[in-house]
Design a protein around this motif. Structure first.
Motif, PDB file in Angstrom:
ATOM      1  N   HIS A 199      49.774  38.961  22.016  1.00  0.00           N
ATOM      2  CA  HIS A 199      49.532  37.654  22.619  1.00  0.00           C
ATOM      3  C   HIS A 199      50.771  36.767  22.566  1.00  0.00           C
ATOM      4  O   HIS A 199      51.023  35.992  23.472  1.00  0.00           O
ATOM      5  CB  HIS A 199      48.361  36.964  21.912  1.00  0.00           C
ATOM      6  N   ALA A 200      51.537  36.882  21.487  1.00  0.00           N
ATOM      7  CA  ALA A 200      52.716  36.042  21.343  1.00  0.00           C
ATOM      8  C   ALA A 200      53.786  36.396  22.369  1.00  0.00           C
ATOM      9  O   ALA A 200      54.614  35.562  22.738  1.00  0.00           O
ATOM     10  CB  ALA A 200      53.293  36.184  19.927  1.00  0.00           C
ATOM     11  N   ALA A 201      53.742  37.651  22.845  1.00  0.00           N
ATOM     12  CA  ALA A 201      54.774  38.104  23.789  1.00  0.00           C
ATOM     13  C   ALA A 201      54.462  37.726  25.227  1.00  0.00           C
ATOM     14  O   ALA A 201      55.314  37.844  26.096  1.00  0.00           O
ATOM     15  CB  ALA A 201      54.945  39.619  23.689  1.00  0.00           C
ATOM     16  N   ILE A 202      53.225  37.305  25.487  1.00  0.00           N
ATOM     17  CA  ILE A 202      52.851  36.935  26.850  1.00  0.00           C
ATOM     18  C   ILE A 202      53.469  35.596  27.201  1.00  0.00           C
ATOM     19  O   ILE A 202      53.192  34.575  26.571  1.00  0.00           O
ATOM     20  CB  ILE A 202      51.318  36.865  27.008  1.00  0.00           C
ATOM     21  N   LYS A 203      54.337  35.595  28.183  1.00  0.00           N
ATOM     22  CA  LYS A 203      55.002  34.370  28.604  1.00  0.00           C
ATOM     23  C   LYS A 203      54.129  33.634  29.611  1.00  0.00           C
ATOM     24  O   LYS A 203      53.493  34.247  30.452  1.00  0.00           O
ATOM     25  CB  LYS A 203      56.356  34.699  29.240  1.00  0.00           C
ATOM     26  N   HIS A 204      54.124  32.341  29.523  1.00  0.00           N
ATOM     27  CA  HIS A 204      53.332  31.532  30.444  1.00  0.00           C
ATOM     28  C   HIS A 204      54.253  30.654  31.298  1.00  0.00           C
ATOM     29  O   HIS A 204      55.296  30.178  30.838  1.00  0.00           O
ATOM     30  CB  HIS A 204      52.348  30.652  29.671  1.00  0.00           C
ATOM     31  N   HIS A 205      53.843  30.456  32.544  1.00  0.00           N
ATOM     32  CA  HIS A 205      54.534  29.540  33.453  1.00  0.00           C
ATOM     33  C   HIS A 205      55.997  29.918  33.641  1.00  0.00           C
ATOM     34  O   HIS A 205      56.853  29.063  33.804  1.00  0.00           O
ATOM     35  CB  HIS A 205      54.421  28.099  32.950  1.00  0.00           C
ATOM     36  N   PRO A 520      34.463  35.139  33.500  1.00  0.00           N
ATOM     37  CA  PRO A 520      34.151  33.852  32.883  1.00  0.00           C
ATOM     38  C   PRO A 520      34.097  33.950  31.364  1.00  0.00           C
ATOM     39  O   PRO A 520      33.361  34.782  30.817  1.00  0.00           O
ATOM     40  CB  PRO A 520      32.769  33.510  33.460  1.00  0.00           C
ATOM     41  N   PRO A 521      34.860  33.133  30.644  1.00  0.00           N
ATOM     42  CA  PRO A 521      34.837  33.186  29.173  1.00  0.00           C
ATOM     43  C   PRO A 521      33.449  33.009  28.581  1.00  0.00           C
ATOM     44  O   PRO A 521      33.102  33.658  27.587  1.00  0.00           O
ATOM     45  CB  PRO A 521      35.770  32.037  28.779  1.00  0.00           C
ATOM     46  N   LEU A 522      32.633  32.137  29.191  1.00  0.00           N
ATOM     47  CA  LEU A 522      31.285  31.935  28.669  1.00  0.00           C
ATOM     48  C   LEU A 522      30.461  33.219  28.776  1.00  0.00           C
ATOM     49  O   LEU A 522      29.647  33.522  27.903  1.00  0.00           O
ATOM     50  CB  LEU A 522      30.591  30.790  29.410  1.00  0.00           C
ATOM     51  N   GLY A 523      30.670  33.965  29.872  1.00  0.00           N
ATOM     52  CA  GLY A 523      29.980  35.236  30.024  1.00  0.00           C
ATOM     53  C   GLY A 523      30.470  36.271  29.030  1.00  0.00           C
ATOM     54  O   GLY A 523      29.682  37.028  28.452  1.00  0.00           O
ATOM     55  N   LEU A 524      31.776  36.318  28.805  1.00  0.00           N
ATOM     56  CA  LEU A 524      32.338  37.266  27.850  1.00  0.00           C
ATOM     57  C   LEU A 524      31.838  36.996  26.438  1.00  0.00           C
ATOM     58  O   LEU A 524      31.594  37.926  25.660  1.00  0.00           O
ATOM     59  CB  LEU A 524      33.872  37.198  27.880  1.00  0.00           C
ATOM     60  N   ALA A 525      31.678  35.729  26.112  1.00  0.00           N
ATOM     61  CA  ALA A 525      31.255  35.362  24.762  1.00  0.00           C
ATOM     62  C   ALA A 525      29.844  35.848  24.450  1.00  0.00           C
ATOM     63  O   ALA A 525      29.482  36.027  23.278  1.00  0.00           O
ATOM     64  CB  ALA A 525      31.341  33.845  24.585  1.00  0.00           C
ATOM     65  N   LYS A 526      29.030  36.083  25.470  1.00  0.00           N
ATOM     66  CA  LYS A 526      27.648  36.507  25.264  1.00  0.00           C
ATOM     67  C   LYS A 526      27.508  38.022  25.095  1.00  0.00           C
ATOM     68  O   LYS A 526      26.428  38.512  24.764  1.00  0.00           O
ATOM     69  CB  LYS A 526      26.781  36.045  26.436  1.00  0.00           C
ATOM     70  N   ASP A 550      42.175  42.976  18.280  1.00  0.00           N
ATOM     71  CA  ASP A 550      43.024  41.818  18.014  1.00  0.00           C
ATOM     72  C   ASP A 550      42.260  40.711  17.290  1.00  0.00           C
ATOM     73  O   ASP A 550      42.330  39.532  17.663  1.00  0.00           O
ATOM     74  CB  ASP A 550      43.639  41.281  19.316  1.00  0.00           C
ATOM     75  N   GLY A 551      41.524  41.118  16.266  1.00  0.00           N
ATOM     76  CA  GLY A 551      40.796  40.141  15.471  1.00  0.00           C
ATOM     77  C   GLY A 551      39.718  39.421  16.233  1.00  0.00           C
ATOM     78  O   GLY A 551      39.417  38.255  15.933  1.00  0.00           O
ATOM     79  N   GLY A 552      39.135  40.093  17.217  1.00  0.00           N
ATOM     80  CA  GLY A 552      38.069  39.492  18.010  1.00  0.00           C
ATOM     81  C   GLY A 552      38.552  38.667  19.178  1.00  0.00           C
ATOM     82  O   GLY A 552      37.743  38.088  19.908  1.00  0.00           O
ATOM     83  N   LYS A 553      39.882  38.628  19.417  1.00  0.00           N
ATOM     84  CA  LYS A 553      40.411  37.844  20.531  1.00  0.00           C
ATOM     85  C   LYS A 553      40.204  38.515  21.881  1.00  0.00           C
ATOM     86  O   LYS A 553      40.208  37.853  22.916  1.00  0.00           O
ATOM     87  CB  LYS A 553      41.904  37.577  20.329  1.00  0.00           C
ATOM     88  N   ASP A 571      40.898  38.526  27.388  1.00  0.00           N
ATOM     89  CA  ASP A 571      41.076  37.467  26.406  1.00  0.00           C
ATOM     90  C   ASP A 571      39.812  36.603  26.429  1.00  0.00           C
ATOM     91  O   ASP A 571      39.485  35.987  27.455  1.00  0.00           O
ATOM     92  CB  ASP A 571      42.309  36.636  26.765  1.00  0.00           C
ATOM     93  N   ILE A 572      39.102  36.547  25.323  1.00  0.00           N
ATOM     94  CA  ILE A 572      37.819  35.843  25.290  1.00  0.00           C
ATOM     95  C   ILE A 572      37.994  34.352  25.550  1.00  0.00           C
ATOM     96  O   ILE A 572      37.123  33.702  26.147  1.00  0.00           O
ATOM     97  CB  ILE A 572      37.112  36.079  23.938  1.00  0.00           C
ATOM     98  N   SER A 573      39.115  33.785  25.160  1.00  0.00           N
ATOM     99  CA  SER A 573      39.294  32.340  25.307  1.00  0.00           C
ATOM    100  C   SER A 573      39.645  31.923  26.728  1.00  0.00           C
ATOM    101  O   SER A 573      39.302  30.820  27.159  1.00  0.00           O
ATOM    102  CB  SER A 573      40.389  31.847  24.350  1.00  0.00           C
ATOM    103  N   THR A 574      40.338  32.791  27.468  1.00  0.00           N
ATOM    104  CA  THR A 574      40.771  32.424  28.819  1.00  0.00           C
ATOM    105  C   THR A 574      40.089  33.230  29.911  1.00  0.00           C
ATOM    106  O   THR A 574      40.079  32.815  31.072  1.00  0.00           O
ATOM    107  CB  THR A 574      42.297  32.614  28.972  1.00  0.00           C
ATOM    108  N   GLY A 575      39.558  34.406  29.576  1.00  0.00           N
ATOM    109  CA  GLY A 575      38.937  35.280  30.561  1.00  0.00           C
ATOM    110  C   GLY A 575      39.917  36.158  31.310  1.00  0.00           C
ATOM    111  O   GLY A 575      39.515  36.954  32.167  1.00  0.00           O
ATOM    112  N   VAL A 576      41.207  36.060  31.010  1.00  0.00           N
ATOM    113  CA  VAL A 576      42.229  36.814  31.733  1.00  0.00           C
ATOM    114  C   VAL A 576      42.281  38.258  31.234  1.00  0.00           C
ATOM    115  O   VAL A 576      42.183  38.523  30.038  1.00  0.00           O
ATOM    116  CB  VAL A 576      43.607  36.146  31.571  1.00  0.00           C
TER     117      VAL A 576
END
Length: 601
Positions: A199-205, A520-526, A550-553, A571-576
Motif C-alpha cells: 500500500h505504501a508503494a502505491i502512488k496517488h495523483h 462499493p466499500p460498503l458492499g465489501l465490508a459486508k 494485509d491485516g484485513g485491508k 482495498d476495503i477502504s476505497t473499493g479499488v
C-alpha cells in the motif's frame, strides 16, 4: 478486468496480447467473430504445437538413441516449421552436429538457422563444423546458419524484441521488461498465497503520461443502418444492471483452395507485372464456447455492457475466459443484443436483394418463440439476426464472410479460392446475477476516477518442462468519464521488454459486476470469508469470498471453475482493485498472471 489473457504465449511465443486492448474495435455481436477467430487460431496454434508432434515429443525423438536418422530428419522438418518457438530443442540439435550422416547434418544445421537468435548457443558448435567438416557443402551451410542466427539477433536487438523475444529459454531482465516507453521500475517480490499488496508503494495523483487511445464509436451492424428503426424505441424493461445474457458460440474458418500469396521482393514466384510472391498455407480453425454479456451499469436508459468470451478446449472442455471487451451502446439505448419489442412487432415483412424481414416461429430449447428474422447480405457477407417479438432479446445470430481473392494464381494452381469464416451464437440463458450491493447506488468514484497502473509477471509452465518462463507485464486504465455506477477506461498494455509499443483499447467497468476495477466499500465490508456469491450454471464459474490479506485491508473475491481461477483483491477502504491473479490450466500448459496496483491518479 477478467480475461486479460496473453493468448500469444500459446501460439508462437509472440506478444500480441489478445485481451480487450487487442480487440478494441469489437462493439457488437456481428463483430464477435473477430475475437473468436483470434482466440481459436491462437489456441489451435498452441494445440497443434502440443499434439502428438509436440515440441517435447520432437525433442525426445532427437535425444532417443533408438530413433532412426529418418525420424530425426522428420523431427527437424517440424522444428523448422515452428521457427523461433523451437528454441528449447537447440541443445538436442547441437548434439546432432557430431553426426557423420551428411543428410542429417544438413537438416540439423538448416533448422538451427531457421530458429534464429534462439539458437545462439549453437554458434560455437557450428563454427567447429564450418572448420572441420570434410564436406564443403556442410561447411558452407554452417557458415550460412551462423549468419542467419547473428542477423536475427541483431534485428531483435534493434527492435528491442517487442513482446519479450521469441526464445523461450531466455529469461528477460525483470528490471527492464514489461515497461511503458521511457519508464523503469523495481523488480517485484515473489507472490505468496495472495499477491503482495504494498500500500505504501502505491502512488496517488501522479500525472505521468499514459498513451491515449480514443474511444471508438460503437460498431453498428449493417442491418441497423439499413433498418434504422431498430435503434428506436428505448431498451426493453428487462434491461437493467446485473442482467446477464449467455450465448452458445461457435466459429470456423474453412481454408480456400490454393496458397495465400504474400508480396515478397525475394519470393520465388513472379507474376506477369514483375512482382514477386511467396506462398503460405491458408489458415483454418474451429472452436466453440460461450459469450456472456453483463450489464454493468446504466445511465439515462443507456446500458453499458461487458462481454466475456469463453473458449472450450476440446469437444467438452471446461470453459476458459479468453477475451474481455467493454461495449457501449450504438446510439440511444440500443445494442445488437436487444431491440424494443414494439418496433419488432410493427416491422413489415420484406424481401429484397440486400435485406429480408420475416415474422416466423423460432424453436429454442423446446420452446417456440414468435420471432422476427432479419437477414442482410452482400456479395461477400451475410448476417442473420433472430429476435423474440415478446421481449426483444436476440435469440440467434449467424454470419458468413468470404475472404479476399488471391492476388495471383500460380502456374501450379488450377484455381485459387478465398477462405470462408462462419460464426453463430444462440441464447442459452438470461438471468440476474446476485450481487451483494445490487441496489440503487449513488457514487462518484467512476465520475472522478483518474488512472490506474498495474504491474506484474506472467508465468508459463509447459507440461513436462522443469522450468517456468517469467515475463513482466504492465497494464493501465485511464478514465474517459462515467456515470454514477459505470465508467469507460482507455487501456494500455505492455508485455515484454522496455520499449515495446503499448496495445491500446477500451474497458467498460461498473458497480454491478464481479472482477471490475472498483466495488462499493460498503458492499465489501459486508462480505464474509467463504461466502458463495454466485454460481454460473453454464460456465461452471463459482464466485466466492476467498479471504482477506494485509491485516484485513484487502478482501479477495475468487471466480473459478476446474480450468481457471481468478482472484481479485479490493482495498476495503476505497473499493479499488489493488491486485489480481489469473491461473489458466490449458491442455498442455498452465499460465499464471499476477498484477498489483502500482499507481493511482
Amino acid at each position: 478486468m477478467i480475461g486479460k489473457c496473453e493468448l500469444d504465449l500459446f501460439a508462437s511465443g509472440r506478444s500480441d496480447r489478445i485481451q480487450l486492448s487487442g480487440v478494441n474495435t469489437l462493439r457488437s455481436f456481428s463483430q464477435w467473430g473477430i475475437v473468436w477467430t483470434l482466440c481459436i487460431s491462437l489456441f489451435t496454434g498452441f494445440c497443434i504445437q502440443a499434439n502428438a508432434q509436440s515440441l517435447d515429443n520432437l525433442i525426445h525423438v532427437l535425444k532417443d538413441p533408438g530413433s532412426s536418422n529418418q525420424a530425426k530428419e522428420d523431427a527437424c522438418s517440424k522444428l523448422y516449421d515452428m521457427g523461433a518457438t523451437a528454441a528449447p530443442a537447440v541443445p538436442a540439435l547441437i548434439a546432432q552436429l557430431h553426426s557423420n550422416d551428411e543428410s542429417l547434418l544438413d537438416y540439423t544445421i538448416t533448422t538451427l538457422g531457421q530458429i534464429g537468435h534462439g539458437a545462439s548457443a549453437a554458434i560455437k558448435s557450428l563454427e567447429w563444423v564450418s572448420n572441420n567438416s570434410p564436406s564443403n557443402d556442410i561447411r558452407q551451410l554452417a557458415l550460412s546458419s551462423i549468419k542467419s542466427i547473428e542477423q536475427d539477433g541483431a534485428k531483435n536487438a534493434s527492435a528491442q524484441q517487442p513482446g519479450g523475444g521469441t526464445a523461450p529459454a531466455t529469461v528477460t531482465n525483470p528490471n527492464t521488461d514489461g515497461e511503458f516507453p521511457g519508464e523503469s521500475h523495481k523488480a517485484q517480490k515473489p507472490e505468496n498465497r495472495y499477491p503482495p499488496v504494498d500500500h505504501a508503494a502505491i502512488k496517488h495523483h501522479n500525472q505521468e503520461k499514459i498513451p491515449d487511445s480514443p474511444i471508438p464509436p460503437g460498431v453498428i451492424p449493417p442491418v441497423f443502418t439499413l433498418l434504422p428503426q431498430l435503434q428506436q424505441g428505448g431498451a426493453p424493461s428487462w434491461v437493467k444492471p446485473g442482467m446477464r445474457l449467455t450465448y452458445y458460440a461457435a466459429s470456423a474458418t474453412v481454408a480456400g483452395e490454393g496458397k495465400d500469396w504474400k508480396f515478397d521482393p525475394h519470393g520465388d514466384w513472379k507474376s506477369d507485372d514483375g512482382r514477386r510472391w511467396s506462398p503460405e498455407d491458408k489458415a483454418s480453425g474451429a472452436g466453440q464456447g460461450y459469450t456472456q454479456l453483463d450489464i454493468v451499469g446504466m445511465s439515462h436508459g443507456r446500458a453499458y455492457t461487458d462481454m466475456t468470451q469463453f473458449l472450450m478446449p476440446g469437444m467438452n472442455g471446461t470453459p476458459i475466459a479468453m477475451a474481455h471487451i467493454g461495449m457501449p451502446p450504438f446510439r440511444g439505448e440500443t445494442t445488437e443484443f436487444w431491440v424494443n419489442p414494439s418496433i419488432l412487432r410493427n416491422m413489415k415483412s420484406r424481401n429484397t436483394s440486400w435485406c429480408k424481414v420475416e415474422h416466423a416461429p423460432y424453436d429454442l430449447g423446446g420452446k417456440k418463440y414468435n420471432a422476427v428474422w432479419i437477414e442482410d447480405s452482400t456479395n461477400k457477407t451475410s448476417e442473420l439476426h433472430v429476435y423474440d417479438e415478446s421481449t426483444g432479446v436476440l435469440l440467434h445470430f449467424n454470419s458468413m464472410g468470404v475472404g479476399r481473392n488471391s492476388p495471383i494464381i500460380a502456374d501450379n494452381e488450377a484455381y485459387n479460392t478465398p477462405s470462408v469464416t462462419l460464426n453463430e451464437g444462440t441464447l442459452v440463458q438470461m438471468r440476474m446475477v446476485p450481487i451483494p450491493w445490487n441496489h440503487p447506488l449513488s457514487t462518484q468514484w467512476f465520475s472522478h476516477a483518474g488512472g490506474l497502473t498495474y504491474r506484474g509477471k506472467i508465468y508459463v509452465q509447459v507440461a513436462g518442462s522443469p522450468y517456468s518462463l517469467p515475463m513482466s507485464t504492465a497494464f493501465r486504465l485511464k478514465s474517459e468519464g462515467g456515470g454514477g455506477n459505470w465508467g469507460i477506461f482507455n487501456t494500455s498494455a505492455v508485455t515484454g521488454m522496455a520499449g515495446s509499443l503499448p496495445q491500446t483499447g477500451t474497458e467498460m467497468c461498473g458497480a454491478y459486476q464481479y472482477g471490475g476495477v472498483w466495488a462499493p466499500p460498503l458492499g465489501l465490508a459486508k462480505l464474509t470469508n467463504g461466502e458463495t456469491l454466485d454460481h454460473d450454471p453454464i460456465t461452471g464459474v463459482t464466485t466466492m469470498v476467498s479471504g482477506k490479506s494485509d491485516g484485513g485491508k484487502v478482501v479477495w473475491l475468487q471466480m473459478g471453475n476446474q480450468a481457471q481461477i481468478l482472484k481479485f483483491g479490493y482495498d476495503i477502504s476505497t473499493g479499488v482493485l489493488v491486485a489480481e491473479e489469473n491461473v489458466m490450466h490449458m491442455p498442455q500448459a498452465t499460465m499464471k498472471t499476477v498484477l498489483q496496483l502500482q499507481n493511482q491518479e
